[in-house]
Design a protein around this motif. Structure first.
Motif, PDB file in Angstrom:
ATOM      1  N   PRO A 184       5.736   3.370  12.689  1.00  0.00           N
ATOM      2  CA  PRO A 184       7.060   2.671  12.251  1.00  0.00           C
ATOM      3  C   PRO A 184       6.820   1.170  11.517  1.00  0.00           C
ATOM      4  CG  PRO A 184       6.841   3.309  14.559  1.00  0.00           C
ATOM      5  CD  PRO A 184       5.685   3.556  14.151  1.00  0.00           C
ATOM      6  N   CYS A 185       7.584   0.771  10.846  1.00  0.00           N
ATOM      7  CA  CYS A 185       7.570  -0.681  10.301  1.00  0.00           C
ATOM      8  C   CYS A 185       8.326  -1.564  11.121  1.00  0.00           C
ATOM      9  CB  CYS A 185       8.224  -0.443   8.769  1.00  0.00           C
ATOM     10  SG  CYS A 185       8.757  -2.221   8.188  1.00  0.00           S
ATOM     11  N   ALA A 186       7.681  -2.790  11.464  1.00  0.00           N
ATOM     12  CA  ALA A 186       8.158  -3.637  12.376  1.00  0.00           C
ATOM     13  C   ALA A 186       9.460  -4.246  11.850  1.00  0.00           C
ATOM     14  CB  ALA A 186       7.140  -4.781  12.490  1.00  0.00           C
ATOM     15  N   THR A 187       9.742  -4.222  10.520  1.00  0.00           N
ATOM     16  CA  THR A 187      10.537  -4.951   9.922  1.00  0.00           C
ATOM     17  C   THR A 187      12.073  -4.261   9.975  1.00  0.00           C
ATOM     18  OG1 THR A 187       9.153  -6.239   8.593  1.00  0.00           O
ATOM     19  CG2 THR A 187      11.351  -6.216   7.901  1.00  0.00           C
ATOM     20  N   CYS A 188      11.969  -2.639   9.407  1.00  0.00           N
ATOM     21  CA  CYS A 188      12.893  -1.987   9.106  1.00  0.00           C
ATOM     22  C   CYS A 188      13.223  -0.833  10.375  1.00  0.00           C
ATOM     23  CB  CYS A 188      13.072  -1.347   7.585  1.00  0.00           C
ATOM     24  SG  CYS A 188      11.393  -0.123   7.300  1.00  0.00           S
ATOM     25  N   GLY A 189      12.015  -0.553  10.830  1.00  0.00           N
ATOM     26  CA  GLY A 189      12.000   0.453  12.021  1.00  0.00           C
ATOM     27  C   GLY A 189      12.071   1.745  11.483  1.00  0.00           C
ATOM     28  N   SER A 234      12.671  -2.455  -1.018  1.00  0.00           N
ATOM     29  CA  SER A 234      13.544  -3.326  -0.583  1.00  0.00           C
ATOM     30  C   SER A 234      13.162  -4.006   0.703  1.00  0.00           C
ATOM     31  CB  SER A 234      14.805  -2.842  -0.453  1.00  0.00           C
ATOM     32  OG  SER A 234      14.935  -1.467   0.270  1.00  0.00           O
ATOM     33  N   CYS A 235      12.548  -3.403   1.679  1.00  0.00           N
ATOM     34  CA  CYS A 235      11.939  -3.872   3.074  1.00  0.00           C
ATOM     35  C   CYS A 235      10.497  -4.607   2.705  1.00  0.00           C
ATOM     36  CB  CYS A 235      11.775  -2.742   3.918  1.00  0.00           C
ATOM     37  SG  CYS A 235      10.841  -3.264   5.544  1.00  0.00           S
ATOM     38  N   GLN A 236      10.615  -5.749   3.117  1.00  0.00           N
ATOM     39  CA  GLN A 236       9.569  -6.699   3.015  1.00  0.00           C
ATOM     40  C   GLN A 236       8.240  -6.198   3.503  1.00  0.00           C
ATOM     41  OE1 GLN A 236      10.501 -10.761   3.845  1.00  0.00           O
ATOM     42  NE2 GLN A 236       9.528 -11.705   2.014  1.00  0.00           N
ATOM     43  N   GLY A 237       8.419  -5.679   4.889  1.00  0.00           N
ATOM     44  CA  GLY A 237       7.409  -5.156   5.592  1.00  0.00           C
ATOM     45  C   GLY A 237       6.786  -4.015   4.855  1.00  0.00           C
ATOM     46  N   CYS A 238       7.630  -3.078   4.639  1.00  0.00           N
ATOM     47  CA  CYS A 238       6.952  -1.875   3.963  1.00  0.00           C
ATOM     48  C   CYS A 238       6.490  -2.322   2.625  1.00  0.00           C
ATOM     49  CB  CYS A 238       8.350  -0.880   3.529  1.00  0.00           C
ATOM     50  SG  CYS A 238       8.832   0.066   5.006  1.00  0.00           S
ATOM     51  N   ALA A 239       7.118  -3.066   1.633  1.00  0.00           N
ATOM     52  CA  ALA A 239       6.366  -3.550   0.368  1.00  0.00           C
ATOM     53  C   ALA A 239       5.122  -4.248   0.560  1.00  0.00           C
ATOM     54  CB  ALA A 239       7.559  -4.630  -0.079  1.00  0.00           C
TER      55      ALA A 239
HETATM   56 ZN    ZN Z   1      10.143  -1.363   6.424  1.00  0.00          ZN
END
Ligand code: ZN
Ligand code: ZN
Length: 184
Positions: free
Chosen positions: A4-9, A18-23
């Protein structure tokens, strides 16, 4: 394994771009190879003859340029923009080296310009990107199956799966609907 991404879950990569963590994670190979270039000039790299730079650098260069036709991100601007279409066609003259890289690149290209394609195509790449990030290669037949399920309204169920293959059982009522449609 996809995490899971820590930013968007969501699974890491699914929030791209759009999600910085994913990008951050998806773009990492492009950023790293760009940083290694002796001259970081987007226009120079984007216009170089095919073969001079890796696809990662070509794509990163293109992304930093504005399209003179539509004013959007070059090769990801307005769906009918001729300048964007030309830049997009040109970048593929520099191929990715492995199937996994090709999948990663395709997912990025599709998700940065989702309005260029059918929604089900963008959704399919969104679903598989977290697994591509962990090194998976999703064969065309599997991509088609995922898209078929997306078209059947199963996106949320597919998004809940934590491993490939992304497949959900056909609901009984749906099966009977299909059956009825097949009957004369
Ligand atoms: Zn994300
Ligand atoms: Zn354009």
């Amino acid at each position: 394994m996809a995490k899971p991404c820590a930013t968007c879950g969501d699974l890491l990569g699914r929030g791209y771009p759009s999600c910085q963590g994913c990008a951050e994670v998806v773009d990492r190979p492009l950023r790293a190879e760009w940083a290694d270039l002796p001259t970081q000039d987007p226009a120079l790299v984007a216009d170089a003859p095919p073969g001079e730079y890796r696809w990662t650098c070509v794509d990163w260069a293109v992304r930093q340029l504005r399209c003179q036709g539509c004013g959007g991100e070059l090769a990801a601007g307005a769906p009918q923009c001729v300048g964007c279409a030309a830049a997009d066609a040109a970048r593929w003259e520099v191929p990715a080296l492995t199937s996994n890289e090709h999948a990663l690149r395709t997912a990025m290209v599709v998700l940065r310009a989702p309005s260029w394609r059918r929604e089900s195509v963008a959704s399919t790449w969104r679903l598989v990107l977290p697994f591509v990030l962990t090194g998976a290669v999703v064969p065309p037949v599997e991509l088609r199956e995922i898209r078929t399920q997306v078209l059947a309204g199963r996106y949320d169920e597919l998004a809940a799966l934590e491993a490939l293959p992304l497949t959900v059982p056909l609901l009984p009522w749906r099966r009977s609907t299909v059956q009825r449609e097949l009957d004369p």
